[in-house]
Structure formats: C-alpha cells, structure tokens
Design a protein around this motif. Sequence first.
Motif, PDB file in Angstrom:
ATOM      1  N   PHE A 163      25.079  22.033 -13.002  1.00  0.00           N
ATOM      2  CA  PHE A 163      26.237  22.873 -12.713  1.00  0.00           C
ATOM      3  C   PHE A 163      27.434  22.328 -13.493  1.00  0.00           C
ATOM      4  N   HIS A 164      27.997  23.169 -14.353  1.00  0.00           N
ATOM      5  CA  HIS A 164      29.167  22.806 -15.154  1.00  0.00           C
ATOM      6  C   HIS A 164      30.404  23.417 -14.488  1.00  0.00           C
ATOM      7  N   THR A 165      31.243  22.570 -13.885  1.00  0.00           N
ATOM      8  CA  THR A 165      32.414  23.052 -13.154  1.00  0.00           C
ATOM      9  C   THR A 165      33.702  22.597 -13.835  1.00  0.00           C
ATOM     10  N   GLN A 166      34.790  23.318 -13.507  1.00  0.00           N
ATOM     11  CA  GLN A 166      36.089  22.984 -14.092  1.00  0.00           C
ATOM     12  C   GLN A 166      37.192  23.184 -13.051  1.00  0.00           C
ATOM     13  N   ILE A 167      38.132  22.235 -13.015  1.00  0.00           N
ATOM     14  CA  ILE A 167      39.325  22.349 -12.171  1.00  0.00           C
ATOM     15  C   ILE A 167      40.531  22.436 -13.090  1.00  0.00           C
ATOM     16  N   LYS A 168      41.295  23.524 -12.953  1.00  0.00           N
ATOM     17  CA  LYS A 168      42.521  23.700 -13.727  1.00  0.00           C
ATOM     18  C   LYS A 168      43.717  23.594 -12.793  1.00  0.00           C
ATOM     19  N   ASN A 169      44.653  22.763 -13.151  1.00  0.00           N
ATOM     20  CA  ASN A 169      45.869  22.600 -12.357  1.00  0.00           C
ATOM     21  C   ASN A 169      47.048  23.104 -13.177  1.00  0.00           C
ATOM     22  N   SER A 170      47.542  24.305 -12.858  1.00  0.00           N
ATOM     23  CA  SER A 170      48.669  24.892 -13.579  1.00  0.00           C
ATOM     24  C   SER A 170      49.998  24.600 -12.888  1.00  0.00           C
ATOM     25  N   SER A 171      49.959  23.791 -11.833  1.00  0.00           N
ATOM     26  CA  SER A 171      51.186  23.405 -11.149  1.00  0.00           C
ATOM     27  C   SER A 171      51.693  22.083 -11.707  1.00  0.00           C
ATOM     28  N   ASN A 172      52.871  21.658 -11.246  1.00  0.00           N
ATOM     29  CA  ASN A 172      53.428  20.379 -11.681  1.00  0.00           C
ATOM     30  C   ASN A 172      53.025  19.225 -10.780  1.00  0.00           C
ATOM     31  N   ASN A 183      31.385  12.615 -15.538  1.00  0.00           N
ATOM     32  CA  ASN A 183      32.830  12.796 -15.582  1.00  0.00           C
ATOM     33  C   ASN A 183      33.374  13.334 -14.251  1.00  0.00           C
ATOM     34  N   TYR A 184      32.993  12.677 -13.169  1.00  0.00           N
ATOM     35  CA  TYR A 184      33.486  13.096 -11.852  1.00  0.00           C
ATOM     36  C   TYR A 184      34.962  12.729 -11.738  1.00  0.00           C
ATOM     37  N   ALA A 185      35.809  13.742 -11.578  1.00  0.00           N
ATOM     38  CA  ALA A 185      37.252  13.530 -11.544  1.00  0.00           C
ATOM     39  C   ALA A 185      37.711  13.270 -10.114  1.00  0.00           C
ATOM     40  N   VAL A 186      38.645  12.365  -9.966  1.00  0.00           N
ATOM     41  CA  VAL A 186      39.258  12.106  -8.663  1.00  0.00           C
ATOM     42  C   VAL A 186      40.698  12.607  -8.622  1.00  0.00           C
ATOM     43  N   ARG A 187      41.254  12.897  -9.772  1.00  0.00           N
ATOM     44  CA  ARG A 187      42.616  13.449  -9.839  1.00  0.00           C
ATOM     45  C   ARG A 187      42.745  14.334 -11.071  1.00  0.00           C
ATOM     46  N   VAL A 188      43.435  15.474 -10.891  1.00  0.00           N
ATOM     47  CA  VAL A 188      43.765  16.354 -12.008  1.00  0.00           C
ATOM     48  C   VAL A 188      45.287  16.392 -12.102  1.00  0.00           C
ATOM     49  N   ALA A 189      45.825  15.861 -13.165  1.00  0.00           N
ATOM     50  CA  ALA A 189      47.276  15.793 -13.337  1.00  0.00           C
ATOM     51  C   ALA A 189      47.876  17.191 -13.472  1.00  0.00           C
ATOM     52  N   GLY A 190      49.185  17.277 -13.281  1.00  0.00           N
ATOM     53  CA  GLY A 190      49.866  18.566 -13.412  1.00  0.00           C
ATOM     54  C   GLY A 190      49.700  19.159 -14.789  1.00  0.00           C
ATOM     55  N   ASN A 191      49.379  20.468 -14.832  1.00  0.00           N
ATOM     56  CA  ASN A 191      49.186  21.212 -16.081  1.00  0.00           C
ATOM     57  C   ASN A 191      48.068  20.624 -16.953  1.00  0.00           C
ATOM     58  N   LYS A 192      47.046  20.081 -16.267  1.00  0.00           N
ATOM     59  CA  LYS A 192      45.868  19.556 -16.941  1.00  0.00           C
ATOM     60  C   LYS A 192      44.613  20.156 -16.327  1.00  0.00           C
ATOM     61  N   ASP A 193      43.465  19.864 -16.933  1.00  0.00           N
ATOM     62  CA  ASP A 193      42.200  20.317 -16.360  1.00  0.00           C
ATOM     63  C   ASP A 193      41.158  19.226 -16.539  1.00  0.00           C
ATOM     64  N   GLU A 194      40.133  19.264 -15.679  1.00  0.00           N
ATOM     65  CA  GLU A 194      39.017  18.320 -15.727  1.00  0.00           C
ATOM     66  C   GLU A 194      37.723  19.090 -15.512  1.00  0.00           C
ATOM     67  N   ARG A 195      36.661  18.635 -16.218  1.00  0.00           N
ATOM     68  CA  ARG A 195      35.351  19.264 -16.069  1.00  0.00           C
ATOM     69  C   ARG A 195      34.328  18.230 -15.616  1.00  0.00           C
ATOM     70  N   THR A 196      33.436  18.642 -14.719  1.00  0.00           N
ATOM     71  CA  THR A 196      32.407  17.761 -14.170  1.00  0.00           C
ATOM     72  C   THR A 196      31.054  18.454 -14.230  1.00  0.00           C
ATOM     73  N   ILE A 197      30.011  17.688 -14.536  1.00  0.00           N
ATOM     74  CA  ILE A 197      28.643  18.193 -14.525  1.00  0.00           C
ATOM     75  C   ILE A 197      27.921  17.586 -13.317  1.00  0.00           C
ATOM     76  N   PHE A 198      27.314  18.450 -12.493  1.00  0.00           N
ATOM     77  CA  PHE A 198      26.515  18.019 -11.350  1.00  0.00           C
ATOM     78  C   PHE A 198      25.041  18.312 -11.632  1.00  0.00           C
ATOM     79  N   THR A 199      24.182  17.327 -11.394  1.00  0.00           N
ATOM     80  CA  THR A 199      22.738  17.507 -11.551  1.00  0.00           C
ATOM     81  C   THR A 199      22.083  17.522 -10.182  1.00  0.00           C
ATOM     82  N   MET A 200      21.230  18.533  -9.939  1.00  0.00           N
ATOM     83  CA  MET A 200      20.573  18.679  -8.643  1.00  0.00           C
ATOM     84  C   MET A 200      19.099  19.018  -8.817  1.00  0.00           C
ATOM     85  N   GLU A 201      18.336  18.695  -7.799  1.00  0.00           N
ATOM     86  CA  GLU A 201      16.940  19.096  -7.783  1.00  0.00           C
ATOM     87  C   GLU A 201      16.855  20.614  -7.708  1.00  0.00           C
ATOM     88  N   LYS A 202      15.873  21.191  -8.382  1.00  0.00           N
ATOM     89  CA  LYS A 202      15.722  22.645  -8.416  1.00  0.00           C
ATOM     90  C   LYS A 202      15.607  23.228  -7.004  1.00  0.00           C
TER      91      LYS A 202
END
Length: 304
Positions: free
Chosen positions: A198-207, A242-261
């Motif tokens: 699973f390819h996920t993304q968190i976008k933070n458009s706030s300050n 690339n598991y993110a613990v913080r997304v800075a203001g006006n930045k984005d982070e992407r994480t890949i999760f691997t799971m059993e089928k």
Amino acid sequence: MKKVILMFALALGVIGANAQESTGDLYHGLTKKLTFDRMIPPHGIEVTYYKTVHVIFPSAVRYVDLGSPNLIAGKADGAENVIRVKATVKNFRTETNFSVITESGSFYTFNVKYADEPLLLNIEMKDFIHDGSAVNRPNNALDVYLTELGSESPKLVHLIMKSIHKNNDREIKHIGAKSFGIQYLLRGLYTHNGLLYFHTQIKNSSNVPYDIDFITFKIVDKKVAKRTAIQEQIIFPLRTFNYAVRVAGNKDERTIFTMEKFTIPEDKQLIVELHEKSGGRHQSFIIENEDIVRARVINELKVK
C-alpha cells in the motif's frame, strides 16, 4: 617379525584415520565435500570480561547464537538493532564464535577471541547493506527467509518498497480523504508473491505540523444495525518503508506498507485510519474488495 610388521601396519592405519578426521575428509556414506566458495567468511571480534562490546546492525536483530558459554550476548535495552557482547570468564583461551540474523534477512558471523583491551568496543555494520547489485553484494550477507514473509526474501521486499517509493507513481486517484488542511491518499496498491503493498501519502497544506499518533488498517461491516456490536478485524503491516512520525507545515510524506495477501468479504470494507497525536485532524478512507483484487502485479525484474 610378522607380528612386528602387523603392529606397524595397524599403527599406520590409526594415524591415517586420525589424519582424515582432523582434515574433515572422513565421512560415512556418499558425501560431497564443501568447497571454499561456499564459505561465509567470519569477521573477527575481541571481547573482555571488564568491558562490553556493542555491535550495531542495519536492521532489527531476530536471532543470536553463541558458540560457547564463555560469551554472553543480548539486545541493548530499548534498541532492536544493537547487541552487547562480553566474556563471562576471564582469559579464555579457545577461540569461539557467534552468529546473527537480522530482520532484513542478512546473516552475519563472527569469530571471537579474548583480549584484555579489545581494539574495537563499538562496531557498526552498516557497510554490510547492499542494494541488490552483484558488485555491491558482500559475501557474508546471505538471504534468510523469515516466517512472516512466507516465500519472499526480506531483501526483495525492501527493494520493492524502495522502488515504489522512488518511482512515486499515482496508480489510484479515487481513494483518499481531506479536511482541516490535511489530505490522506492511497496512491497505489501492488502485489507480488503473496504480499500486498500500500503506497500512502499525507499532505499537510496548513502551517501547523501534523504529528502522527497511529495508523490502523481494519476490516469492518459495511452496515451495522443499532445495538449491534461492531465486528473489527485489524490487519497489521509486516513491513513499512519511510514511516513518517511528523509532517511539517506545507510538506508531504509518503509511506509504503507491506501486508500479507487478503481479500474482503462482500459485506465488509477496509478502513484506513490516520490519527493525529494531541489533535483532532484525524483522517480515514475506505478500500473495497474490488480495489484489492485489482492490485497491480509487480515484475521483480524491473525493481531497481
């Protein structure tokens, strides 16, 4: 005279047998001798009774085996990728060894000698990591298959996650959530050899920075009658990249999760929830079974 000759012959036979045993050439039955190209060369480490040697590995340690009771070893408190080693007796003379298997599927082996003052007390093994290419592959990092990943190599799983993250393709455009300046997206869903990515993304458009408390994947009923307990099945990732613990203001982070089928029953759905630490900007999106079964197949030959 005959008795003397017979005794001499027997003596030669015993000497010959002992010589064969000492060189490892005497085996019973049909046996093929191992050649040196099959050997994993060990690294040398010195230990002492009065000081502790720490060895830092590039990923979490899953297995440690000591060759002698003259050694004691264990994970450092609070650190999964660091082991501490020291002697249990003073001035042991016989060389011994120990071996380590890490979560990345690498096998490490060490020969150990006693020294009053070891030359190296803190050893870092990061240079053992390789990117999969033959020219950068150390001859003592062997692929070890771990139970939870089934028939997949941990190193290949890592390379697949790394490749997905690097390519950053957006294969899925209809799954996501957005509120309070935070957008949580599923960019892609892939499959290979019984695993889902699973390819996920968190976008933070706030300050205001977004601190991640936890992320959950759970299968729940689509419709729940009143006064009926909600049935939930939590799906735990096997690996993350690339598991993110913080997304800075006006930045984005992407994480890949691997799971059993897995697949989802017709009357259920997968909900992915993102919770903010000490905040209320929680996000969630829904994945249907048709999205799972349409996961893109990864060709490992194209993984870089």
